[in-house]
Each structure stands twice: as structure tokens, then as C-alpha cells.
Design a protein around this motif. Structure first.
Motif, PDB file in Angstrom:
ATOM      1  N   TYR A 196      12.821  28.937  48.697  1.00  0.00           N
ATOM      2  CA  TYR A 196      13.195  30.074  47.860  1.00  0.00           C
ATOM      3  C   TYR A 196      12.610  29.915  46.463  1.00  0.00           C
ATOM      4  CZ  TYR A 196      16.783  32.173  44.720  1.00  0.00           C
ATOM      5  OH  TYR A 196      17.442  32.820  43.730  1.00  0.00           O
ATOM      6  N   VAL A 197      12.740  28.717  45.924  1.00  0.00           N
ATOM      7  CA  VAL A 197      12.199  28.475  44.589  1.00  0.00           C
ATOM      8  C   VAL A 197      10.672  28.469  44.632  1.00  0.00           C
ATOM      9  CG1 VAL A 197      12.054  26.807  42.701  1.00  0.00           C
ATOM     10  CG2 VAL A 197      14.236  27.267  43.773  1.00  0.00           C
ATOM     11  N   GLN A 198      10.136  27.905  45.717  1.00  0.00           N
ATOM     12  CA  GLN A 198       8.671  27.890  45.850  1.00  0.00           C
ATOM     13  C   GLN A 198       8.109  29.308  45.858  1.00  0.00           C
ATOM     14  OE1 GLN A 198       7.194  26.249  49.462  1.00  0.00           O
ATOM     15  NE2 GLN A 198       5.103  26.068  48.716  1.00  0.00           N
ATOM     16  N   LEU A 199       8.786  30.195  46.585  1.00  0.00           N
ATOM     17  CA  LEU A 199       8.313  31.576  46.667  1.00  0.00           C
ATOM     18  C   LEU A 199       8.463  32.301  45.340  1.00  0.00           C
ATOM     19  CD1 LEU A 199       9.565  32.808  50.134  1.00  0.00           C
ATOM     20  CD2 LEU A 199       7.212  32.671  49.333  1.00  0.00           C
ATOM     21  N   LEU A 200       9.604  32.100  44.692  1.00  0.00           N
ATOM     22  CA  LEU A 200       9.861  32.849  43.471  1.00  0.00           C
ATOM     23  C   LEU A 200       9.115  32.283  42.270  1.00  0.00           C
ATOM     24  CD1 LEU A 200      13.644  33.712  43.592  1.00  0.00           C
ATOM     25  CD2 LEU A 200      11.713  35.201  44.025  1.00  0.00           C
ATOM     26  N   GLN A 201       9.007  30.952  42.212  1.00  0.00           N
ATOM     27  CA  GLN A 201       8.456  30.318  41.025  1.00  0.00           C
ATOM     28  C   GLN A 201       7.054  29.763  41.244  1.00  0.00           C
ATOM     29  OE1 GLN A 201       9.901  30.154  38.017  1.00  0.00           O
ATOM     30  NE2 GLN A 201      11.736  31.234  38.652  1.00  0.00           N
ATOM     31  N   GLY A 202       6.590  29.790  42.461  1.00  0.00           N
ATOM     32  CA  GLY A 202       5.276  29.225  42.730  1.00  0.00           C
ATOM     33  C   GLY A 202       5.368  27.740  43.009  1.00  0.00           C
ATOM     34  N   ALA A 203       4.332  27.253  43.700  1.00  0.00           N
ATOM     35  CA  ALA A 203       4.367  25.851  44.120  1.00  0.00           C
ATOM     36  C   ALA A 203       3.859  24.917  43.036  1.00  0.00           C
ATOM     37  CB  ALA A 203       3.544  25.673  45.392  1.00  0.00           C
ATOM     38  N   ARG A 204       3.256  25.474  42.011  1.00  0.00           N
ATOM     39  CA  ARG A 204       2.636  24.606  41.015  1.00  0.00           C
ATOM     40  C   ARG A 204       3.669  23.960  40.087  1.00  0.00           C
ATOM     41  NH1 ARG A 204      -1.959  27.928  38.481  1.00  0.00           N
ATOM     42  NH2 ARG A 204      -1.841  29.041  40.437  1.00  0.00           N
ATOM     43  N   VAL A 205       3.270  22.876  39.512  1.00  0.00           N
ATOM     44  CA  VAL A 205       4.156  22.143  38.613  1.00  0.00           C
ATOM     45  C   VAL A 205       4.392  22.958  37.347  1.00  0.00           C
ATOM     46  CG1 VAL A 205       4.240  20.109  37.146  1.00  0.00           C
ATOM     47  CG2 VAL A 205       3.394  19.920  39.476  1.00  0.00           C
ATOM     48  N   LYS A 206       5.668  23.004  36.919  1.00  0.00           N
ATOM     49  CA  LYS A 206       5.993  23.740  35.695  1.00  0.00           C
ATOM     50  C   LYS A 206       6.109  22.761  34.534  1.00  0.00           C
ATOM     51  CE  LYS A 206       6.807  27.650  37.761  1.00  0.00           C
ATOM     52  NZ  LYS A 206       5.960  28.796  37.541  1.00  0.00           N
ATOM     53  N   PRO A 207       5.381  23.001  33.473  1.00  0.00           N
ATOM     54  CA  PRO A 207       5.509  22.115  32.317  1.00  0.00           C
ATOM     55  C   PRO A 207       6.463  22.687  31.268  1.00  0.00           C
ATOM     56  CG  PRO A 207       3.545  23.446  32.129  1.00  0.00           C
ATOM     57  CD  PRO A 207       4.297  23.971  33.317  1.00  0.00           C
ATOM     58  N   LEU A 208       7.007  21.813  30.500  1.00  0.00           N
ATOM     59  CA  LEU A 208       7.801  22.223  29.346  1.00  0.00           C
ATOM     60  C   LEU A 208       7.385  21.328  28.199  1.00  0.00           C
ATOM     61  CD1 LEU A 208      10.390  23.891  28.385  1.00  0.00           C
ATOM     62  CD2 LEU A 208      11.608  21.755  28.728  1.00  0.00           C
ATOM     63  N   GLN A 209       7.003  21.966  27.099  1.00  0.00           N
ATOM     64  CA  GLN A 209       6.560  21.093  25.998  1.00  0.00           C
ATOM     65  C   GLN A 209       7.753  20.320  25.439  1.00  0.00           C
ATOM     66  OE1 GLN A 209       6.360  24.611  25.609  1.00  0.00           O
ATOM     67  NE2 GLN A 209       6.323  25.065  23.454  1.00  0.00           N
ATOM     68  N   PRO A 210       7.496  19.103  24.955  1.00  0.00           N
ATOM     69  CA  PRO A 210       8.603  18.272  24.472  1.00  0.00           C
ATOM     70  C   PRO A 210       9.356  18.972  23.353  1.00  0.00           C
ATOM     71  CG  PRO A 210       6.529  17.053  24.496  1.00  0.00           C
ATOM     72  CD  PRO A 210       6.191  18.455  24.805  1.00  0.00           C
ATOM     73  N   MET A 211      10.667  19.007  23.477  1.00  0.00           N
ATOM     74  CA  MET A 211      11.477  19.656  22.454  1.00  0.00           C
ATOM     75  C   MET A 211      12.046  18.652  21.468  1.00  0.00           C
ATOM     76  SD  MET A 211      13.507  22.429  24.708  1.00  0.00           S
ATOM     77  CE  MET A 211      14.335  23.250  23.362  1.00  0.00           C
ATOM     78  N   VAL A 212      12.354  17.469  22.004  1.00  0.00           N
ATOM     79  CA  VAL A 212      12.932  16.445  21.144  1.00  0.00           C
ATOM     80  C   VAL A 212      11.943  15.290  21.081  1.00  0.00           C
ATOM     81  CG1 VAL A 212      14.909  14.967  20.742  1.00  0.00           C
ATOM     82  CG2 VAL A 212      15.182  17.075  22.036  1.00  0.00           C
ATOM     83  N   GLN A 213      11.462  15.012  19.893  1.00  0.00           N
ATOM     84  CA  GLN A 213      10.515  13.911  19.791  1.00  0.00           C
ATOM     85  C   GLN A 213      11.030  12.847  18.845  1.00  0.00           C
ATOM     86  OE1 GLN A 213       7.287  16.531  19.017  1.00  0.00           O
ATOM     87  NE2 GLN A 213       6.099  15.781  20.755  1.00  0.00           N
ATOM     88  N   GLY A 214      10.363  11.746  18.892  1.00  0.00           N
ATOM     89  CA  GLY A 214      10.738  10.664  17.992  1.00  0.00           C
ATOM     90  C   GLY A 214      11.844   9.816  18.564  1.00  0.00           C
ATOM     91  N   GLY A 215      12.139   8.755  17.861  1.00  0.00           N
ATOM     92  CA  GLY A 215      13.168   7.850  18.320  1.00  0.00           C
ATOM     93  C   GLY A 215      13.367   6.738  17.340  1.00  0.00           C
ATOM     94  N   ILE A 216      14.104   5.765  17.768  1.00  0.00           N
ATOM     95  CA  ILE A 216      14.399   4.628  16.907  1.00  0.00           C
ATOM     96  C   ILE A 216      13.660   3.410  17.443  1.00  0.00           C
ATOM     97  CG2 ILE A 216      16.221   3.184  15.940  1.00  0.00           C
ATOM     98  CD1 ILE A 216      18.167   5.476  16.843  1.00  0.00           C
ATOM     99  N   ALA A 217      12.970   2.711  16.601  1.00  0.00           N
ATOM    100  CA  ALA A 217      12.347   1.455  17.017  1.00  0.00           C
ATOM    101  C   ALA A 217      13.407   0.366  16.945  1.00  0.00           C
ATOM    102  CB  ALA A 217      11.175   1.115  16.104  1.00  0.00           C
ATOM    103  N   VAL A 218      13.807  -0.106  18.109  1.00  0.00           N
ATOM    104  CA  VAL A 218      14.896  -1.071  18.151  1.00  0.00           C
ATOM    105  C   VAL A 218      14.400  -2.463  17.766  1.00  0.00           C
ATOM    106  CG1 VAL A 218      16.722  -2.053  19.589  1.00  0.00           C
ATOM    107  CG2 VAL A 218      15.946   0.291  19.975  1.00  0.00           C
TER     108      VAL A 218
END
Lengths: 294, 305
Positions: free
Chosen positions: B117-139
Motif C-alpha cells: 500500500y505504501v509502495q503504491l502510494l509513495q513509490g518504491a524509491r527511498v525518501k530522504p529528509l534533510q537533517p533537522m537537528v544538527q550538532g552535538g556535544i563532544a564528550v
């Protein structure tokens, strides 16, 4: 006999067939409000089947089960199990103990009151955050549970796991749990099974208390004649799925049809002696043990 | 040491996600004794919901990241929960009371249906999402320049999982709904006789399970940035392994199992081979089933005769 009292449950022409087997055959009786009605009969007479029809486990093949509660009428044969308990106010126990063994004694009684709590907790959202209204409702539910625990002398064990209680206590806890649903009619399937004479004496007291103080009708299946004859107001006798007698304990005891059903016309002689003795009036014997499952 | 610590962070993050999915398996198993094999695909639906609602927040002009994530999370949970409810209503409820196997097969069918169902509606290709949260703490930093990094997103995932777990265990142990669920778990007919609406309680269980899986889906989308219609299969199986490892039917067990699977996978990939990380995870399943079928925190089931 029961005609001058308020009917609580009217069973009319109840028939339950399983394929070719007729478990209950055209049984009609009336259980009055604020009375203890006992259903007795030899094993396999169809007593538990009547209960199963009342509580929605079976859909009766034929017949009507009319429950009158606060002036409104409910046809039990058309309702779903939880609605029978919740709306029509029928509570029930089983021959075997069916407590929630892994929950505490208190929690067992709280589950039975979940209707009130459900509304107060706005379907549990408020419960998670511990809102005021929910806390109040929960306190009331706990008070109610405490009241019944006090009644059955289990207050000190409220936090025990229900499965670890002694047998007699579990029996009484089941009755208390059924009462916590606030029923109009309490259906008990062999509550005295396996109890010793002292425990069944306590049970008698509890049941008459429920009838007199809580204005609840009690429908009782029981083999222990010391319980039946002492506390019932009205006795219905079934045999092979048919009703063979109906009346006050004294009337039923004297009914030749009942004596015949219990004593049999031939053969079996070992078991029924005891019952015959009970039927003949030795109610205080107290030694009568239940003769197994019905 | 530093490398080990980094893998610990990665493993716990992954484990938190598995744990959230595993709760859904374990709850449903607890209450109706069925393995809901479509649950992994519910998680996949949750991941797609994340992308869909991300686009909607973009259209609405919500650019403040915390708000956008919150909106994504809440809407995904609501919509995925609706999927969970619907699936229960149509694929499982009509089979209640029939053999266990019937519901299981229906679940597998539902899983195949959802993927297609999802394949038909959304296509078989990989969906990307650009990073929304970046950065972090250097432990920590090693002499040769290797930095142990705890990204903000990892913190969010772990904190959110922890919060959900705490709230959820409160729900089960303290509230009326939790009592109702535990009662249904032990004896459905008796619960019904006490006025508990068993069907509704089961539905709510599915809804809660789906909502938690949706959180996992959203987090995975944010974490990896790519999803496709097939991610539910493997993640579902691993979460199922986690649930079995922890002791199916036990909520804490599901979380513990999830974390263990996450850690095993992270360390295996780091020290042995990435290609065989699934083998490692599923070998655990085999070992658990042979030596401790009731799991770490589960109780042996005694069949009453």
C-alpha cells in the motif's frame, strides 16, 4: 409465593440446546428483588447453563430473560457481556475461582469499579497526571473497596497478591469484587463449594447481609443444603434441564418430585443419603460436603 | 575506550527505538496472546507520516525546529494510532475467538498489505529528509583526533524514550486503564463480567502500541534521514526479537530487550562486521528461544491442564 414481591429477574420459557442435547428445557421462574433465590438440582441439571445464559455466555435458543432495575427493563439475552454487568447490573462468580491472581487484593476490587473511574479520569489521561477529580474518584473507589475488605476481614491483606490468599478468603473476595460493581443481582455459582462448616457459616452471614443491607437480589446455585435451606427465600429445583419444583424451602423439601430427583428411583444409593438427610431437615449437620461440580 | 563509548551511545539510541517498537509487540501479546506481525509496518507508516507532516509544516511555514518536530510527532502519533485502531478493527477483531493461527496469518497478510500500500502510494524509491537537528556535544577526544560525539538528536531520542517509558509504566501500574489492561490480560471473560469493555481495552492497546511505534518511526526518520516502504520488515523483526529477549508480555522486558539488541548490533558492527549485524541480532533470538524461551524478565508459562 413470590407473586407479591417486586420481580427482579423474570426467566420465561428459557431453552438452551447444544445440537441434540437439551441442557435447559422450557424453564420459567421469577427471582424477586431483595431475596435469595436458590437454584438446586442434581449434577447436570442445567443450573450453570442458566447462569451462562443470564450472563451472556450463551445465547438462549428460546426464551426471554427480563431484568428489572430501577424501573427500567433489560432483555439480557440481547445484550453483550460487559453491558449485562454494567447496565443491567448482573454480577457473577464461577464454580472455580477466577480472581486476577497476579493483581493485589485491592486492585481486584478496583477493577470492578472501573466504570466510575473511567469517566472521572477522562479515559485515563487525567490518571497519568494525577488530576484532582481523578484522585477524588479513586479515593472513593478505594473507600468502597476498603468497606468490603472490612466486611470480609481482609483489610490487613489488601496489598497481598490475590492468588496467595487461602481458598476461603479467595471465595469471599470474589463475592466482594462482584459487589463492587454495584449490582442489582448477584449470581453465585456454588459459593460454598470446598468451604468448611465455619467458612460456610460466614458465607451465610455475608449473603444475608448483602440481601438485607445492600438490597440486592441473590441468585444462588448450591449443593450444600445447609446453606440453601437456611438462607434462601425461594428455591427452584431443576432436573434434566426441567424445572420440577419451585417454592419456599419448606415447600420444596416436602415435594415428592424433588425427593425422587435426589434419591433416584433405582440404583444409586451411596451418595444421596446425605442429601436426603439434609432434605429431611437436618440442616445443622454442617458436615455435608459438596459432591463435586454440577 | 573512546571508540567503545561512542558505540555505547549509538547502541543505546538504536536500542531506544527498538524498545519503543517492542512495547507494541509485548502489549498486544500480553492482552490477546497474538504476535502482531504488522506492527513493524505500523512503525514504517509512522516514519512516512513523519515525512508527510514535515512537508506540511514546511508548507505552513513553521520553521522553528522544535515546534516543527513537535507537530510532526503529535500528528504522526495520532494518524498512526488511527491506522493501528483500524487494523485491529478489520483484520483481528473479526477473528477473535477463532484459532490463534488465524489471527497470526491475518497479521502477516496485513503486513504485506501495508508494505504494498505504501509502495503504491509513495513509490518504491527511498525518501530522504534533510537533517533537522544538527550538532552535538563532544564528550571526549582521543589523542589522534577521534571525537566521541553525543548528538542533540541522540539526546532527544533517548530523553523522549525515557519520558515515554516512565509515563507509560505509570499508566499501566497506576491508572484505571492500566488495571483494566492487566485484568484483561489475565482473564478476559471475568473482566467482561465485571463490566470492563474488553473489546475497547484491546483497541486502546493497539492504539497505544501504534502511537509508540510512530514515535520510533519519526525518530528514525530524523536520525537516518532516509526511509522506504520496506524498513518495517527488518525493524519489526528486531523489535520482536527484543520483546522475546526481554520476555514477551513484560513491558520493562521489552525496553531492556530493545536496548540489548541495539547494543549488540552497534558493537557487532563496530568490532566485527557491519554486514553480519543482523545475523548477530537474530542469533540472539535463536539462543534465547533455546535456552530461555520466556526471556530475561518473563515468567515461565505454566499450562493449566
Amino acid at each position: 409465593m413470590a407473586s407479591d414481591k417486586t420481580p427482579l429477574l423474570e426467566v420465561e420459557h428459557l431453552t438452551m440446546r447444544f445440537g441434540g442435547l437439551v441442557a435447559v428445557d422450557d424453564v420459567s421462574f421469577v427471582a424477586a428483588d431483595r431475596e435469595i433465590t436458590a437454584i438446586i438440582g442434581p449434577n447436570g441439571a442445567g443450573k450453570t447453563t442458566v447462569f451462562n445464559c443470564l450472563t451472556g455466555f450463551y445465547k438462549p435458543t428460546v426464551g426471554m430473560l427480563r431484568m428489572t432495575r430501577n424501573g427500567s427493563e433489560f432483555l439480557l439475552e440481547r445484550m453483550e457481556g460487559h453491558a449485562i454487568a454494567r447496565v443491567a447490573g448482573v454480577a457473577r462468580t464461577f464454580q472455580n475461582i477466577r480472581l486476577f491472581a497476579n493483581m493485589s487484593v485491592l486492585e481486584n476490587l478496583l477493577v470492578a469499579q472501573h466504570n466510575k473511574l473511567q469517566l472521572a479520569s477522562a479515559f485515563s489521561l487525567a490518571g497519568v497526571f494525577g488530576f484532582k477529580g481523578y484522585r477524588k474518584a479513586e479515593r472513593e473507589a478505594i473507600d468502597q473497596a476498603r468497606y468490603w475488605l472490612d466486611r470480609i476481614n481482609l483489610l490487613a491483606r489488601a496489598d497481598f497478591s490475590a492468588g496467595n490468599l487461602p481458598y476461603g478468603d479467595q471465595r469471599r473476595l470474589e463475592i466482594a469484587r462482584a459487589m463492587c460493581t454495584g449490582p442489582a443481582m448477584l449470581c453465585l455459582d456454588e459459593p460454598a463449594a470446598g468451604l468448611n462448616p465455619r467458612e460456610s457459616g460466614d458465607l451465610n452471614e455475608l449473603l444475608t447481609f448483602i440481601r438485607d443491607e445492600h438490597k440486592t437480589g441473590v441468585l444462588l446455585i448450591e449443593h450444600d443444603m445447609s446453606v440453601v435451606m437456611k438462607i434462601s427465600d425461594h428455591v427452584v429445583v431443576l432436573d434434566y434441564g426441567r424445572k420440577i419444583s419451585d417454592g419456599s424451602p419448606a415447600e420444596v423439601r416436602a415435594d415428592p418430585a424433588v425427593i425422587r430427583a435426589y434419591l433416584g428411583e433405582e440404583e444409586d444409593e451411596d451418595l444421596p443419603d446425605e442429601i436426603a438427610a439434609d432434605l429431611a431437615g437436618k440442616q445443622e449437620a454442617g458436615t455435608a460436603r459438596p459432591e463435586g461440580q454440577g | 575506550m573512546e571508540y567503545f563509548l561512542q558505540q555505547l551511545i549509538n547502541g543505546l539510541t538504536l536500542g531506544a527505538i527498538y524498545g519503543l517498537i517492542a512495547i507494541g509487540y509485548t502489549m498486544v501479546y500480553g492482552i490477546i496472546g497474538m504476535i502482531n506481525f504488522a506492527h513493524g509496518d505500523i512503525y514504517m507508516i509512522g516514519a512516512f507520516m513523519a515525512i508527510i507532516w514535515f512537508l506540511v509544516t514546511g508548507l505552513l511555514g513553521i520553521t522553528w525546529v522544535p515546534l516543527a518536530i513537535l507537530v510532526m510527532l503529535v500528528l504522526s502519533m495520532i494518524f498512526t494510532a488511527t491506522y493501528g485502531w483500524t487494523i485491529e478493527r478489520f483484520a483481528y477483531k473479526p477473528l477473535r475467538g477463532s484459532q490463534r493461527l488465524a489471527a497470526l496469518i491475518s497479521a502477516i497478510g496485513m503486513s504485506i498489505f501495508l508494505e504494498n500500500y505504501v509502495q503504491l502510494l509513495q513509490g518504491a524509491r527511498v525518501k530522504p529528509l534533510q537533517p533537522m537537528v544538527q550538532g552535538g556535544i563532544a564528550v571526549m577526544e582521543r589523542a589522534d583526533g577521534f571525537v566521541v560525539n553525543l548528538s542533540y538528536l541522540q539526546i532527544i531520542i533517548m530523553a523522549l524514550t525515557l519520558a515515554l517509558m516512565l509515563g507509560f509504566s505509570q499508566l499501566i501500574s497506576r491508572t484505571e486503564l492500566g488495571r483494566r489492561q492487566r485484568a484483561c490480560e489475565q482473564d478476559q471473560t471475568m473482566a467482561a463480567l465485571l463490566g470492563v469493555d474488553v473489546d475497547r481495552t484491546i483497541s486502546i492497546t493497539f492504539v497505544i502500541g501504534a502511537a509508540l511505534a510512530a514515535v520510533a518511526g519519526v525518530m528514525v526518520t530524523l536520525y537516518y534521514g532516509v526511509i522506504d516502504f520496506y524498513i518495517g520488515f527488518l525493524a519489526g523483526l528486531k523489535a520482536f526479537t527484543a520483546a522475546v529477549l526481554g520476555g514477551i508480555g513484560s513491558i520493562t522486558g521489552a525496553m531492556v530487550g530493545g536496548l540489548l539488541i541495539g547494543l549488540i548490533e552497534a558493537y557487532w558492527s563496530a568490532y566485527f562486521s557491519v554486514e553480519y549485524k543482523d545475523v548477530a541480532a537474530f542469533s540472539i533470538l535463536v539462543l534465547v528461544l533455546i535456552f530461555r524461551p520466556y526471556g530475561i524478565l518473563g515468567k515461565p508459562e505454566i499450562e493449566k491442564v
